[in-house]
Design a protein around this motif. Structure first.
Motif, PDB file in Angstrom:
ATOM      1  N   LEU A  12      24.878  59.424   5.625  1.00  0.00           N
ATOM      2  CA  LEU A  12      24.392  60.334   4.595  1.00  0.00           C
ATOM      3  C   LEU A  12      24.730  61.966   5.321  1.00  0.00           C
ATOM      4  O   LEU A  12      24.756  62.813   4.567  1.00  0.00           O
ATOM      5  CB  LEU A  12      22.944  60.271   4.300  1.00  0.00           C
ATOM      6  N   GLY A  13      24.324  61.873   6.729  1.00  0.00           N
ATOM      7  CA  GLY A  13      24.558  63.508   7.318  1.00  0.00           C
ATOM      8  C   GLY A  13      26.043  63.665   7.122  1.00  0.00           C
ATOM      9  O   GLY A  13      26.080  65.006   7.077  1.00  0.00           O
ATOM     10  N   GLY A  14      26.948  62.822   7.255  1.00  0.00           N
ATOM     11  CA  GLY A  14      28.286  63.154   7.221  1.00  0.00           C
ATOM     12  C   GLY A  14      28.647  63.611   5.934  1.00  0.00           C
ATOM     13  O   GLY A  14      29.207  64.656   5.637  1.00  0.00           O
ATOM     14  N   ILE A  15      28.055  62.991   4.837  1.00  0.00           N
ATOM     15  CA  ILE A  15      28.389  63.515   3.334  1.00  0.00           C
ATOM     16  C   ILE A  15      27.840  64.673   3.334  1.00  0.00           C
ATOM     17  O   ILE A  15      28.573  65.702   2.587  1.00  0.00           O
ATOM     18  CB  ILE A  15      27.720  62.326   2.305  1.00  0.00           C
ATOM     19  N   ALA A  16      26.580  64.954   3.934  1.00  0.00           N
ATOM     20  CA  ALA A  16      26.028  66.363   3.433  1.00  0.00           C
ATOM     21  C   ALA A  16      26.768  67.411   4.219  1.00  0.00           C
ATOM     22  O   ALA A  16      27.030  68.474   3.909  1.00  0.00           O
ATOM     23  CB  ALA A  16      24.626  66.403   4.083  1.00  0.00           C
ATOM     24  N   LEU A  17      27.217  67.098   5.674  1.00  0.00           N
ATOM     25  CA  LEU A  17      27.932  68.127   6.319  1.00  0.00           C
ATOM     26  C   LEU A  17      29.283  68.389   5.515  1.00  0.00           C
ATOM     27  O   LEU A  17      29.963  69.448   5.609  1.00  0.00           O
ATOM     28  CB  LEU A  17      28.126  67.517   7.576  1.00  0.00           C
ATOM     29  N   GLY A  18      29.918  67.258   4.981  1.00  0.00           N
ATOM     30  CA  GLY A  18      31.348  67.552   4.454  1.00  0.00           C
ATOM     31  C   GLY A  18      31.055  68.121   3.061  1.00  0.00           C
ATOM     32  O   GLY A  18      31.784  68.907   2.889  1.00  0.00           O
ATOM     33  N   ALA A  19      29.894  68.065   2.190  1.00  0.00           N
ATOM     34  CA  ALA A  19      29.786  68.687   1.029  1.00  0.00           C
ATOM     35  C   ALA A  19      29.475  70.322   1.480  1.00  0.00           C
ATOM     36  O   ALA A  19      29.976  71.064   0.718  1.00  0.00           O
ATOM     37  CB  ALA A  19      28.450  68.200   0.398  1.00  0.00           C
ATOM     38  N   LEU A  20      28.647  70.499   2.625  1.00  0.00           N
ATOM     39  CA  LEU A  20      28.425  71.993   2.985  1.00  0.00           C
ATOM     40  C   LEU A  20      29.881  72.693   3.376  1.00  0.00           C
ATOM     41  O   LEU A  20      30.010  73.709   2.962  1.00  0.00           O
ATOM     42  CB  LEU A  20      27.537  72.250   4.032  1.00  0.00           C
ATOM     43  N   GLY A  21      30.554  71.824   4.100  1.00  0.00           N
ATOM     44  CA  GLY A  21      31.899  72.446   4.293  1.00  0.00           C
ATOM     45  C   GLY A  21      32.837  72.794   3.265  1.00  0.00           C
ATOM     46  O   GLY A  21      33.403  73.693   3.182  1.00  0.00           O
TER      47      GLY A  21
END
Length: 89
Positions: A12-21
């Motif tokens: 979930l943290g990776g998904i959030a970071l990817g969305a932010l990027g």
């Protein structure tokens, strides 16, 4: 904390970071070309340093192998000369 929960939170943290990027890049506030070029150039520097170390280790192993072969040949020659001396005696 069990492994399933830990890996789920990481996902979930990776998904959030990817969305932010993605949002940051799509708005055009971040120019990735210089960052990517710098990252790639540093990667090339690391590769070159590693390859020089690998070559040094390879040369050391070749030297060690040559010395071991010489020592083996000396032992074989000494054994053969001893056996030849025993046969003559």
């Amino acid at each position: 904390m069990n492994n399933g929960l830990k890996f789920g939170l990481i996902f979930l943290g990776g998904i959030a970071l990817g969305a932010l990027g993605t949002v940051t890049v799509s708005r055009g506030k971040l120019d990735l070309k210089p960052v990517a070029a710098d990252l790639i150039s540093r990667g090339i520097d690391v590769k070159d340093a590693l390859m020089s170390k690998v070559e040094a280790v390879k040369e050391d192993m070749e030297d060690l192998t040559a010395e071991a072969r010489q020592a083996s040949e000396k032992r074989k020659a000494a054994k053969a000369s001893r056996e030849a001396g025993e046969v003559q005696a």
